[in-house]
Motif scaffolding. Structure first.
Motif, PDB file in Angstrom:
ATOM      1  N   TRP A  21       0.864  -1.190   0.000  1.00 22.24           N
ATOM      2  CA  TRP A  21       0.000   0.000   0.000  1.00 22.24           C
ATOM      3  C   TRP A  21       0.898   1.238   0.000  1.00 22.24           C
ATOM      4  O   TRP A  21       1.279   1.762   1.047  1.00 22.24           O
ATOM      5  CB  TRP A  21      -0.912  -0.016   1.227  1.00 22.24           C
ATOM      6  N   HIS A  22       1.206   1.706  -1.185  1.00 19.34           N
ATOM      7  CA  HIS A  22       2.259   2.717  -1.341  1.00 19.34           C
ATOM      8  C   HIS A  22       1.786   4.163  -1.207  1.00 19.34           C
ATOM      9  O   HIS A  22       2.607   5.067  -1.113  1.00 19.34           O
ATOM     10  CB  HIS A  22       2.922   2.553  -2.719  1.00 19.34           C
ATOM     11  N   GLY A  23       0.484   4.393  -1.227  1.00 15.21           N
ATOM     12  CA  GLY A  23      -0.034   5.753  -1.298  1.00 15.21           C
ATOM     13  C   GLY A  23       0.467   6.667  -0.207  1.00 15.21           C
ATOM     14  O   GLY A  23       0.987   7.772  -0.478  1.00 15.21           O
ATOM     15  N   LEU A  24       0.342   6.249   1.063  1.00 14.76           N
ATOM     16  CA  LEU A  24       0.722   7.103   2.186  1.00 14.76           C
ATOM     17  C   LEU A  24       2.216   7.389   2.186  1.00 14.76           C
ATOM     18  O   LEU A  24       2.649   8.541   2.355  1.00 14.76           O
ATOM     19  CB  LEU A  24       0.306   6.431   3.506  1.00 14.76           C
ATOM     20  N   TYR A  25       3.006   6.353   1.965  1.00 16.43           N
ATOM     21  CA  TYR A  25       4.455   6.553   1.968  1.00 16.43           C
ATOM     22  C   TYR A  25       4.879   7.424   0.787  1.00 16.43           C
ATOM     23  O   TYR A  25       5.803   8.239   0.908  1.00 16.43           O
ATOM     24  CB  TYR A  25       5.178   5.208   1.904  1.00 16.43           C
ATOM     25  N   ASP A  26       4.199   7.273  -0.357  1.00 15.42           N
ATOM     26  CA  ASP A  26       4.525   8.104  -1.516  1.00 15.42           C
ATOM     27  C   ASP A  26       4.269   9.580  -1.234  1.00 15.42           C
ATOM     28  O   ASP A  26       5.029  10.450  -1.678  1.00 15.42           O
ATOM     29  CB  ASP A  26       3.699   7.652  -2.734  1.00 15.42           C
ATOM     30  N   VAL A  27       3.188   9.875  -0.513  1.00 17.57           N
ATOM     31  CA  VAL A  27       2.893  11.264  -0.139  1.00 17.57           C
ATOM     32  C   VAL A  27       4.012  11.832   0.719  1.00 17.57           C
ATOM     33  O   VAL A  27       4.505  12.945   0.492  1.00 17.57           O
ATOM     34  CB  VAL A  27       1.540  11.351   0.605  1.00 17.57           C
ATOM     35  N   VAL A  28       4.421  11.050   1.723  1.00 17.03           N
ATOM     36  CA  VAL A  28       5.502  11.505   2.609  1.00 17.03           C
ATOM     37  C   VAL A  28       6.797  11.678   1.825  1.00 17.03           C
ATOM     38  O   VAL A  28       7.516  12.668   1.992  1.00 17.03           O
ATOM     39  CB  VAL A  28       5.697  10.506   3.771  1.00 17.03           C
ATOM     40  N   HIS A  29       7.083  10.723   0.947  1.00 15.93           N
ATOM     41  CA  HIS A  29       8.300  10.802   0.136  1.00 15.93           C
ATOM     42  C   HIS A  29       8.270  12.029  -0.773  1.00 15.93           C
ATOM     43  O   HIS A  29       9.293  12.710  -0.954  1.00 15.93           O
ATOM     44  CB  HIS A  29       8.450   9.532  -0.699  1.00 15.93           C
ATOM     45  N   HIS A  30       7.103  12.347  -1.309  1.00 12.54           N
ATOM     46  CA  HIS A  30       6.958  13.535  -2.158  1.00 12.54           C
ATOM     47  C   HIS A  30       7.222  14.806  -1.346  1.00 12.54           C
ATOM     48  O   HIS A  30       7.894  15.736  -1.831  1.00 12.54           O
ATOM     49  CB  HIS A  30       5.547  13.570  -2.762  1.00 12.54           C
ATOM     50  N   LEU A  31       6.708  14.847  -0.123  1.00 11.66           N
ATOM     51  CA  LEU A  31       6.951  16.010   0.746  1.00 11.66           C
ATOM     52  C   LEU A  31       8.436  16.132   1.081  1.00 11.66           C
ATOM     53  O   LEU A  31       8.983  17.248   1.122  1.00 11.66           O
ATOM     54  CB  LEU A  31       6.129  15.878   2.031  1.00 11.66           C
ATOM     55  N   GLU A  32       9.081  14.984   1.316  1.00 10.78           N
ATOM     56  CA  GLU A  32      10.523  15.008   1.585  1.00 10.78           C
ATOM     57  C   GLU A  32      11.294  15.566   0.396  1.00 10.78           C
ATOM     58  O   GLU A  32      12.191  16.407   0.559  1.00 10.78           O
ATOM     59  CB  GLU A  32      11.024  13.590   1.880  1.00 10.78           C
TER      60      GLU A  32
END
Length: 320
Positions: free
Chosen positions: A252-263
């Motif tokens: 389930w990559h959605g949440l981690y992708d959001v955080v990674h995008h913010l980083e």
């Protein structure tokens, strides 16, 4: 005869060199694994002193010792065998187990915040003043929390040496377990006894020594209070980070992708990009921990056994 003896000695020397090289490899790998787990080690060091905060002075070191012994048992008798067995035959189970631990940490952190908001604290009175049973409960709580943090440390270390053979992994993880326990609880023991050191300094010697002693005595309660807050935040941070990474590894990559995008959005800021990226990840992890912890806290206090737990918690706090 002498030629045979010399040949034997050569063989022994070769074996000794091989063993020394293996020990060097174990030491180097243990060092790398420990470095990777350094963030959780800091969290463990910050979390533990809050369990000794407010305890009678003569019980501080015995309690730290009991928690340290419990930590060794956690690592060597529970986490290490399970981690090695799972990594060998069922590596896919490691992530869900870690996520259960992360959920527990988030719940612990949320419960501590909820207790402070309601004006209750688990450590309003020294454990020694309310009997050995309270001390036993305190140690048990600390060892349970240590189990989660130690599991995270050991799994991080295991990931760093996953390509090693089974026996090499065992030796490396044993070194990591012992070294980290000594470091963490050695530092904890120093922290909780610094006020006593200050008192000893303040009783005699030069004026400078007395000033340093009085500074330690007056400052350590504030330091311990800050560490208690840091420990609570660390529970939410580490628990949230375990869950954030875990859901990504489960697909389930959605949440981690959001955080990674913010980083990535702050990573390119000159000079401080790396720090800002770490800060964003930390804040997002803590937010996940707060949300999950609050949900579990609400469920626990709504369910019948949860209500009973909450009532006992309130009665204990009122008695203190």
């Amino acid at each position: 005869m002498s030629a045979g003896l010399l040949g034997l000695l050569d063989d022994v020397a070769a074996i000794a060199k091989l063993a020394a090289a293996s020990l060097d490899d174990v030491g180097a790998a243990a060092g790398r694994a420990t470095a990777k787990a350094a963030g959780v080690v800091v969290d463990d060091t910050a979390v533990t002193p809050q369990y000794v905060h407010g305890v009678a002075a003569d019980r501080e070191l015995p309690i730290v010792k009991k928690i340290a012994v419990g930590s060794i048992r956690n690592k060597v008798l529970i986490i290490l065998p399970v981690a090695l067995i799972l990594s060998q035959w069922a590596p896919w189970l490691l992530t869900p187990i870690l996520m259960l631990g992360g959920t527990y940490l988030a719940f612990e952190g949320a419960e501590k915040i909820w207790g402070r908001l309601r004006g209750h604290s688990n450590h309003d009175a020294p454990a020694a003043t309310v009997g050995p049973e309270a001390e036993k409960t305190l140690v048990a709580g600390a060892v349970r929390t240590d189990l989660i943090l130690s599991a995270e440390i050991m799994v991080i270390a295991l990931n760093e040496v996953a390509d090693e053979g089974f026996w090499s992994r065992l030796a490396i993880l044993l070194v990591v377990a012992l070294a980290i326990t000594v470091i963490v609880y050695g530092v904890v023991a120093l922290i909780v006894k610094m006020d006593d050191v200050g008192l000893a300094l303040a009783r005699g010697g030069t004026a400078f020594r007395q000033r340093v002693g009085r500074g330690l005595v007056s400052g350590m309660p504030k330091v311990l209070a800050v560490i208690s807050v840091v420990g609570t935040v660390a529970m939410l941070w580490v628990g949230g980070h375990i869950l954030l990474v875990g859901v990504d590894e489960l697909g389930w990559h959605g949440l981690y992708d959001v955080v990674h995008h913010l980083e990535e959005g702050v990573a390119h800021v000159p000079g401080v990009g790396g720090f800002l990226a770490w800060l964003v990840n930390t804040l997002c992890s803590a937010l996940v921990g707060v949300v999950v912890g609050a949900v579990v806290l609400a469920v626990v206090h709504v369910l019948p056994f949860g209500k009973k737990h909450g009532k006992e918690h309130d009665e204990a706090a009122a008695a203190h």
